[in-house]
Design an enzyme around this catalytic site. Structure first.
Site, PDB file in Angstrom:
ATOM      1  N   HIS A 306       0.857  -1.191   0.000  1.00 56.88           N
ATOM      2  CA  HIS A 306       0.000   0.000   0.000  1.00 56.88           C
ATOM      3  C   HIS A 306       0.896   1.246   0.000  1.00 56.88           C
ATOM      4  CE1 HIS A 306      -3.880   1.967   0.428  1.00 56.88           C
ATOM      5  NE2 HIS A 306      -3.167   2.920   0.978  1.00 56.88           N
ATOM      6  N   ALA A 307       0.644   2.131  -0.957  1.00 60.86           N
ATOM      7  CA  ALA A 307       1.532   3.284  -1.163  1.00 60.86           C
ATOM      8  C   ALA A 307       1.628   4.160   0.081  1.00 60.86           C
ATOM      9  CB  ALA A 307       1.011   4.128  -2.325  1.00 60.86           C
ATOM     10  N   HIS A 336       0.499  12.014  -5.631  1.00 57.64           N
ATOM     11  CA  HIS A 336      -0.066  12.025  -4.278  1.00 57.64           C
ATOM     12  C   HIS A 336       1.037  11.862  -3.229  1.00 57.64           C
ATOM     13  CE1 HIS A 336      -3.069  11.011  -1.097  1.00 57.64           C
ATOM     14  NE2 HIS A 336      -2.072  10.274  -0.656  1.00 57.64           N
ATOM     15  N   GLU A 337       1.868  10.856  -3.402  1.00 59.58           N
ATOM     16  CA  GLU A 337       2.904  10.577  -2.403  1.00 59.58           C
ATOM     17  C   GLU A 337       3.925  11.713  -2.336  1.00 59.58           C
ATOM     18  OE1 GLU A 337       2.141   8.471  -0.413  1.00 59.58           O
ATOM     19  OE2 GLU A 337       0.717   7.274  -1.566  1.00 59.58           O
ATOM     20  N   HIS A 340       2.966  14.492  -0.113  1.00 59.09           N
ATOM     21  CA  HIS A 340       3.318  14.303   1.305  1.00 59.09           C
ATOM     22  C   HIS A 340       4.767  14.732   1.558  1.00 59.09           C
ATOM     23  CE1 HIS A 340      -0.328  12.242   2.513  1.00 59.09           C
ATOM     24  NE2 HIS A 340      -0.153  11.221   1.702  1.00 59.09           N
ATOM     25  N   GLU A 364      -3.348  14.851   2.716  1.00 56.05           N
ATOM     26  CA  GLU A 364      -3.743  13.946   1.632  1.00 56.05           C
ATOM     27  C   GLU A 364      -4.095  14.683   0.345  1.00 56.05           C
ATOM     28  OE1 GLU A 364      -3.148  10.933   1.897  1.00 56.05           O
ATOM     29  OE2 GLU A 364      -2.856  10.847   4.071  1.00 56.05           O
ATOM     30  N   HIS A 464      -6.566   0.491   5.475  1.00 54.51           N
ATOM     31  CA  HIS A 464      -6.608   1.471   6.566  1.00 54.51           C
ATOM     32  C   HIS A 464      -7.315   0.946   7.812  1.00 54.51           C
ATOM     33  CE1 HIS A 464      -5.883   3.468   2.785  1.00 54.51           C
ATOM     34  NE2 HIS A 464      -5.354   4.491   3.428  1.00 54.51           N
ATOM     35  N   TYR A 474      -9.344  11.311   3.755  1.00 57.46           N
ATOM     36  CA  TYR A 474      -9.414  11.200   2.291  1.00 57.46           C
ATOM     37  C   TYR A 474     -10.693  11.832   1.755  1.00 57.46           C
ATOM     38  CZ  TYR A 474      -5.582   7.975   3.121  1.00 57.46           C
ATOM     39  OH  TYR A 474      -4.393   7.419   3.528  1.00 57.46           O
TER      40      TYR A 474
HETATM   41  N1  ASP Z   1      -2.450   7.059  -1.574  1.00 59.49           N
HETATM   42  C1  ASP Z   1      -2.611   6.095  -0.520  1.00 59.49           C
HETATM   43  C2  ASP Z   1      -3.866   6.268   0.246  1.00 59.49           C
HETATM   44  O1  ASP Z   1      -4.173   7.447   0.385  1.00 59.49           O
HETATM   45  C3  ASP Z   1      -1.527   6.114   0.444  1.00 59.49           C
HETATM   46  C4  ASP Z   1      -1.303   7.415   1.163  1.00 59.49           C
HETATM   47  O2  ASP Z   1      -2.161   7.877   1.903  1.00 59.49           O
HETATM   48  O3  ASP Z   1      -0.221   7.986   1.032  1.00 59.49           O
HETATM   49  O4  ASP Z   1      -4.205   5.366   1.029  1.00 59.49           O
HETATM   50  N1  SER Z   2      -5.131   6.241  -0.919  1.00 59.48           N
HETATM   51  C1  SER Z   2      -6.388   6.023  -0.297  1.00 59.48           C
HETATM   52  C2  SER Z   2      -6.802   4.588  -0.431  1.00 59.48           C
HETATM   53  O1  SER Z   2      -6.126   3.804  -1.019  1.00 59.48           O
HETATM   54  C3  SER Z   2      -7.424   6.963  -0.873  1.00 59.48           C
HETATM   55  O2  SER Z   2      -7.441   6.907  -2.276  1.00 59.48           O
HETATM   56  O3  SER Z   2      -7.792   4.183   0.034  1.00 59.48           O
HETATM   57 ZN    ZN Z   3      -1.637   9.810   1.307  1.00 56.88          ZN
END
Ligand code: ASP
Ligand code: SER
Ligand code: ZN
Length: 565
Positions: A306-307, A336-337, A340, A364, A464, A474
C-alpha cells in the site's frame, strides 16, 4: 515542552526506521522490532500526556497551548497505561498490518495472488464470475483479523478514556480545531453538498453497466454489485470506463498508453511528478530519496505494498514506498505521495509538534491537487502527448476523472462512519460485517455480490482498517484538493474553465502553495486554508464547478432513469 518535543522527535525516528524495515521486509523479527519501537514511543507519549494534565486550565501563550493540545491528540492508537495491556495492543495492531501486507488469495494451489495482482486483474477483467471469485478471495484476508480487531478496539478505547476522551473515534474527531460533534456536522454538510453529483454518476454508471452485463447481473434500479466497479473495494471506478459505452477514442488519449508508448518506467513516473513540483519552484528531492525509496514490488519477499510517503528523520530523509505499475492511476499515486514529501519538507523548520498537516485532510490533498493539473496541455508540454484533443473530449475526460474522484466521495465518508460507531460501541462485534455493508449500501449504493455473514470481516480487507489509519482525511482531501487546485489556478493567472487548467511552471502558484505548506500545523487549519485560498471553510463549490459540465451531461443521459436504490 521543549524536552518533550526533543524526546518525541528522537523516538519518532526510531519508529520510522523500524516501521520502514518492517514494511519492506515483513518477517516475525521485523514485526517484533517495529512493535517494540512503537511501544516505547506510545509509552513515553502516554506518560507525557499524563504529566501535562497538571497544566490544564492554565493560561498560556497560544503556541504553547496548541502544543499541549496536539500532544494529547498525537497517538493514532492511544493505549492503556498498564504496560502489559499497552504491549498487547501494540502487538495486535502490528500483526494486523503485517497480515494485510502478507495477504494473498490462492485461486489454485500454485496460483496465489497478492493485492497488487488482484487490483490489476479486477481493473481489467470484464468476466463477472472471475470478478466475483477474486472479490470473495480478497475479502477472506479480513476474516482471521476479526478477534484481534475486537481486542484492539477495547484496548485502544481504554487508552483514549484514560486520557479523557469518550473513545478513540471521538479522539480522532477532536483533531480539527473544533469539537467532535461540530466536526461530524461539518462533514455531513460537505457530503450533502456533493451528494447530488454522486447520485448523477451512480445512476449513469448503473444504467450503462446494466446494459453491458444484463439486467439480471446489474438490476437497473438497485445497488450496484461491489465486484463490478473495477476495484476490490469499489472505491475508485476509473477502470470501468471502457464498459460505459462511450464512443471509442472519444476521450482523445489514454494516459496508460502514453506512458507505455514513451516508454516511461516506474522511476520515470516519479521523475515526472518531481519535475512538476520543481517547475513551481520546489527544491528537487534529495539524492537519498532515489537511493532509499521502493518503487516496484520485489519478487522475493513480502512487502506492505500500500503506497505511502515517509519522512524518516524529520529532516531530509524523504522516501516513498510504492509497488508501481505503469498505468494512469499509479501516475496519480506518485503525485499524491510526493505531495506528502513536499509538505514534510516545507514544514521541517517547525517545532516537532507542528510538523504535520494543517489537518490530516490537507496532507492527503497536496499531491492530488497537483495531479488535477495533469491536463492535455501539460502532457503536451512535457512531451507525452503529441496533439491536443478537441473540446468534445472534455466530457469523456471529465467522466473518467469523476469515476475516480466523485465515486470515491461516499466511500471516503463511509469508512470512518463505520469505525467511529465501532469505537463508540454503537456497532457491536456481533454486527461488524452487517453494519459495514449497511453503511456502504446507504451511502455508496453498492452491495456485496454474495451473502456475507459474521464469520466474515470484510473491513479487515481494506488497508486502513487493518493498519489503523484514520480515513475521513481522504474524504476531506477529495474536496480540498479542488479548492487548492482552483486557488493555484487563479494564482497562475488562469481564467478559463476549471477542468482545463494547469499551473505547470507557475512560480507564483508555487510560492503561494509553499506559504501554506510551511505553516505545518502551527495554526488552526482555517488560517492555513485562508493563506492559499482566501477562504476559511472547507467548501465543495470547487469540485462542483469543476464537474458542472459533466453533471449537466449526466442529467441529460439519466432522463427517465430511477435515481437511487
Ligand atoms: N495514496 C494512498 C492512500 O491514500 C496512500 C497514502 O495515503 O499515502 O491510502
Ligand atoms: N489512498 C487512499 C486509499 O487507497 C485513498 O485513495 O484508500
Ligand atoms: Zn496519502
Amino acid at each position: 515542552m521543549k524536552r518533550a518535543e526533543s524526546r518525541l522527535s528522537e523516538l519518532s525516528v526510531q519508529v520510522n526506521r523500524a516501521g520502514w524495515v518492517e514494511d519492506n521486509f515483513i518477517t516475525d523479527d521485523t514485526e517484533a522490532l517495529s512493535a517494540d519501537a512503537q511501544d516505547q514511543a506510545t509509552a513515553v507519549t502516554t506518560e507525557l500526556v499524563e504529566q501535562a494534565a497538571r497544566f490544564e486550565g492554565l493560561k498560556m501563550p497560544p503556541d504553547l497551548a496548541r502544543k499541549f493540545m496536539l500532544l494529547r491528540l498525537s497517538l493514532t492508537a492511544p493505549a492503556p497505561k498498564d504496560p502489559a495491556l499497552r504491549k498487547e495492543m501494540t502487538k495486535v495492531s502490528t500483526s494486523l498490518e503485517a497480515d494485510y501486507g502478507k495477504g494473498k488469495y490462492c485461486r489454485k494451489p500454485d496460483d496465489c495472488l497478492d493485492i497488487t495482482a488482484i487490483e490489476r486483474i479486477m481493473g481489467s477483467s470484464h468476466d463477472p464470475s472471475e470478478l466475483k471469485d477474486l472479490w470473495a478471495g480478497w475479502n477472506q484476508v479480513g476474516a482471521p483479523m476479526r478477534d484481534r480487531y475486537v481486542r484492539f478496539v477495547q484496548l485502544s478505547n481504554q487508552g483514549a478514556r484514560e486520557i479523557g476522551f469518550r473513545d478513540t473515534g471521538a479522539m480522532w474527531r477532536s483533531g480539527y480545531d473544533m469539537t467532535p460533534d461540530e466536526f461530524s456536522a461539518e462533514i455531513e454538510r460537505l457530503w450533502q453538498q456533493v451528494r447530488p453529483l454522486y447520485l448523477s454518476l451512480h445512476t449513469f454508471v448503473r444504467a450503462r453497466l446494466s446494459q453491458h452485463y444484463g439486467r439480471d447481473v446489474v438490476p437497473p434500479d438497485g445497488p450496484i454489485p461491489a465486484d463490478l466497479l473495477g476495484n476490490p473495494w469499489a472505491q475508485e471506478w476509473g477502470n470501468i470506463y471502457p464498459l460505459l459505452g462511450m464512443p471509442a477514442k472519444s476521450s482523445g488519449y489514454d494516459l496508460t498508453e502514453l506512458l507505455k508508448a514513451k516508454p516511461v518506467d516506474p522511476r520515470g513516473m516519479v521523475k515526472y511528478a518531481e519535475n512538476f513540483f520543481v517547475s513551481m519552484g520546489f527544491p528537487p528531492l534529495p539524492q537519498t530519496f532515489w537511493e532509499r525509496s521502493l518503487f516496484t514490488k520485489p519478487a522475493d519477499r513480502d512487502v506492505v505494498c500500500h503506497a505511502s510517503a515517509w519522512d524518516i528523520d524529520n529532516q531530509d530523509d524523504l522516501r516513498i514506498k510504492v509497488c508501481l505499475q505503469v498505468r494512469d492511476v499509479d501516475f496519480v499515486t506518485v503525485h499524491h505521495e510526493l505531495g506528502h514529501n513536499m509538505y514534510q519538507r516545507a514544514y521541517e523548520k517547525q517545532p516537532f509538534l507542528f510538523e504535520n498537516g494543517a489537518n490530516d485532510g490537507f496532507h492527503e490533498a497536496i499531491g492530488d491537487s497537483i495531479a488535477l493539473a495533469i491536463t492535455p496541455e501539460y502532457l503536451q508540454k512535457v512531451g507525452l502527448l503529441a496533439q491536443l484533443p478537441s473540446a468534445d473530449a472534455d466530457i469523456p475526460q471529465l467522466l473518467k476523472q469523476a469515476l475516480d474522484r466523485v465515486a470515491f466521495l461516499p466511500f471516503g465518508f463511509t469508512i470512518d462512519q463505520w469505525r467511529w460507531k465501532v469505537f463508540s460501541g454503537e456497532i457491536q462485534p456481533a454486527d461488524y460485517n452487517q453494519a459495514w455493508w449497511d453503511l456502504r449500501l446507504k451511502y455508496q449504493g453498492i452491495a456485496p455480490p454474495m451473502a456475507r455473514s459474521e464469520r466474515d470481516f470484510d473491513p479487515g480487507a481494506k488497508y486502513h482498517i487493518a493498519a489503523n489509519v484514520p480515513y475521513v482525511r481522504y474524504f476531506l482531501a477529495y474536496i480540498l484538493e479542488f479548492q487548492f487546485y482552483r486557488a493555484l489556478c487563479h494564482e497562475a493567472g488562469y481564467t478559463g474553465p476549471l477542468n482545463r487548467c494547469t499551473f505547470f511552471g507557475s512560480k507564483e502558484a508555487g510560492a503561494k502553495f509553499e506559504k501554506m505548506l510551511e505553516m505545518g500545523q502551527s495554526k488552526p487549519w482555517p488560517d492555513a486554508l485562508e493563506v492559499l485560498t482566501g477562504q476559511r471553510q472547507m467548501d465543495a463549490s470547487a469540485i462542483l464547478e469543476y464537474f458542472a459540465p459533466l453533471q449537466k451531461w449526466l442529467d441529460e443521459q439519466n432522463k427517465g432513469q430511477k435515481v437511487g436504490w
